[in-house]
Design an enzyme around this catalytic site. Structure first.
Site, PDB file in Angstrom:
ATOM      1  N   CYS A   1      -4.981  -2.815   0.943  1.00 16.85           N
ATOM      2  CA  CYS A   1      -5.471  -3.174   2.175  1.00 16.85           C
ATOM      3  C   CYS A   1      -4.527  -3.187   3.058  1.00 16.85           C
ATOM      4  O   CYS A   1      -3.303  -3.931   3.198  1.00 16.85           O
ATOM      5  CB  CYS A   1      -6.161  -4.460   1.969  1.00 16.85           C
ATOM      6  SG  CYS A   1      -6.902  -5.360   3.446  1.00 16.85           S
ATOM      7  N   VAL A   2      -4.698  -2.554   4.449  1.00 13.64           N
ATOM      8  CA  VAL A   2      -3.834  -2.610   5.415  1.00 13.64           C
ATOM      9  C   VAL A   2      -4.689  -3.090   6.798  1.00 13.64           C
ATOM     10  O   VAL A   2      -5.680  -2.344   6.979  1.00 13.64           O
ATOM     11  CB  VAL A   2      -3.271  -1.190   5.820  1.00 13.64           C
ATOM     12  CG1 VAL A   2      -2.235  -1.262   6.820  1.00 13.64           C
ATOM     13  CG2 VAL A   2      -2.628  -0.512   4.518  1.00 13.64           C
TER      14      VAL A   2
ATOM     15  N   HIS B   1       3.024   0.034  13.092  1.00 10.29           N
ATOM     16  CA  HIS B   1       3.048  -0.155  11.700  1.00 10.29           C
ATOM     17  C   HIS B   1       1.872   0.467  11.051  1.00 10.29           C
ATOM     18  O   HIS B   1       1.853   1.184   9.849  1.00 10.29           O
ATOM     19  CB  HIS B   1       3.641  -1.449  11.203  1.00 10.29           C
ATOM     20  CG  HIS B   1       3.775  -1.617   9.983  1.00 10.29           C
ATOM     21  ND1 HIS B   1       4.808  -0.907   9.277  1.00 10.29           N
ATOM     22  CD2 HIS B   1       3.320  -2.049   8.790  1.00 10.29           C
ATOM     23  CE1 HIS B   1       5.127  -1.235   7.951  1.00 10.29           C
ATOM     24  NE2 HIS B   1       3.910  -1.800   7.618  1.00 10.29           N
TER      25      HIS B   1
ATOM     26  N   SER C   1       0.868  -1.115  -0.022  1.00 13.87           N
ATOM     27  CA  SER C   1      -0.087  -0.120   0.013  1.00 13.87           C
ATOM     28  C   SER C   1       0.667   1.354   0.106  1.00 13.87           C
ATOM     29  O   SER C   1       0.441   2.324  -0.697  1.00 13.87           O
ATOM     30  CB  SER C   1      -0.907   0.126   1.052  1.00 13.87           C
ATOM     31  OG  SER C   1      -2.085  -0.888   1.008  1.00 13.87           O
TER      32      SER C   1
ATOM     33  N   THR D   1       1.467  -3.883  16.089  1.00 10.47           N
ATOM     34  CA  THR D   1       2.381  -2.597  16.078  1.00 10.47           C
ATOM     35  C   THR D   1       1.742  -1.428  15.496  1.00 10.47           C
ATOM     36  O   THR D   1       0.647  -1.639  15.132  1.00 10.47           O
ATOM     37  CB  THR D   1       4.005  -3.059  15.694  1.00 10.47           C
ATOM     38  OG1 THR D   1       3.363  -3.052  14.171  1.00 10.47           O
ATOM     39  CG2 THR D   1       4.329  -4.292  16.131  1.00 10.47           C
TER      40      THR D   1
ATOM     41  N   GLU E   1       3.418   1.831  -1.753  1.00 11.09           N
ATOM     42  CA  GLU E   1       3.890   2.106  -2.860  1.00 11.09           C
ATOM     43  C   GLU E   1       2.739   2.606  -4.002  1.00 11.09           C
ATOM     44  O   GLU E   1       3.072   2.800  -4.936  1.00 11.09           O
ATOM     45  CB  GLU E   1       4.579   0.894  -3.488  1.00 11.09           C
ATOM     46  CG  GLU E   1       5.860   0.558  -2.787  1.00 11.09           C
ATOM     47  CD  GLU E   1       5.844  -0.136  -1.514  1.00 11.09           C
ATOM     48  OE1 GLU E   1       6.694  -0.130  -0.769  1.00 11.09           O
ATOM     49  OE2 GLU E   1       4.805  -0.985  -1.199  1.00 11.09           O
TER      50      GLU E   1
ATOM     51  N   PHE F   1      -8.870   7.209  -2.889  1.00 12.35           N
ATOM     52  CA  PHE F   1      -8.211   6.379  -2.192  1.00 12.35           C
ATOM     53  C   PHE F   1      -9.057   5.148  -2.018  1.00 12.35           C
ATOM     54  O   PHE F   1     -10.303   5.163  -1.236  1.00 12.35           O
ATOM     55  CB  PHE F   1      -8.301   7.204  -0.789  1.00 12.35           C
ATOM     56  CG  PHE F   1      -7.782   6.667   0.425  1.00 12.35           C
ATOM     57  CD1 PHE F   1      -6.245   6.717   0.823  1.00 12.35           C
ATOM     58  CD2 PHE F   1      -8.436   5.856   1.293  1.00 12.35           C
ATOM     59  CE1 PHE F   1      -5.707   6.216   1.651  1.00 12.35           C
ATOM     60  CE2 PHE F   1      -7.774   5.302   2.408  1.00 12.35           C
ATOM     61  CZ  PHE F   1      -6.630   5.519   2.673  1.00 12.35           C
TER      62      PHE F   1
END
Length: 162
Positions: free
Chosen positions: A89-90, A97, A65, A95, A67, A122
């Site tokens: 998709c994240v 991150h 994501s 953490t 990139e 987006f």
């Protein structure tokens, strides 16, 4: 109505312009490919259903994501694109991150849109778990890729008018 009971990809309440006269770029993350592949299919199918020609849809795959920012920038070096759809998709982990990536992607994509004065959509899912992502990539909550395609068409139409 809460999103737990709603298909978020219902556009029956709006009139969407034809995509026939527009050229779209789709930048899709390879990370979480089960989800991003479904987002890509939803976006592509919706663009075609709205009249876009296959030759006017350029698809590039990027590693993750983060990139999506560079991929969108690379495509917009070609000024013939009317809108870029960024799909990723994240999924929340243990953490920070997740927070850093989501924030960076949102800011980065908005900066690319400003740099080129072109719509950069987006279409990145930011979910707590895989099931939420699946529910939003063709599951019970619709397909965010379809939503991103409709948004791209609407923004291309607005850009054309103004």
């Amino acid at each position: 109505m809460s999103s737990s009971h709603k298909n978020l990809s219902d556009f029956s309440h709006i009139q969407v312009a034809s995509a026939t006269d527009y050229k779209f770029g789709i930048v899709v993350s390879q990370w979480n490919s089960e989800v991003t592949g479904a987002l890509l299919q939803g976006a592509y199918d919706k663009l075609i259903a709205q009249g876009a020609e296959d030759k006017n849809i350029e698809i590039i795959h990027v590693p993750g994501s983060y990139e999506l920012i560079s991929g969108s920038d690379i495509l917009l070096r070609d000024s013939s694109f009317d809108a870029i759809i960024s799909l990723g998709c994240v999924i929340q982990g243990e953490t920070k991150h997740f927070d850093f990536i989501c924030d960076a992607v949102a800011h980065g994509l908005s900066n690319v849109a400003i740099k080129y004065n072109k719509p950069v959509i987006f279409g990145v899912l930011t979910t707590d778990n895989l099931q939420q992502a699946l529910d939003r990539s063709g599951g019970k909550h619709g397909n965010k890729g379809e939503e991103a395609a409709i948004t791209a068409i609407q923004m291309a139409e607005i850009s054309k008018k103004y």
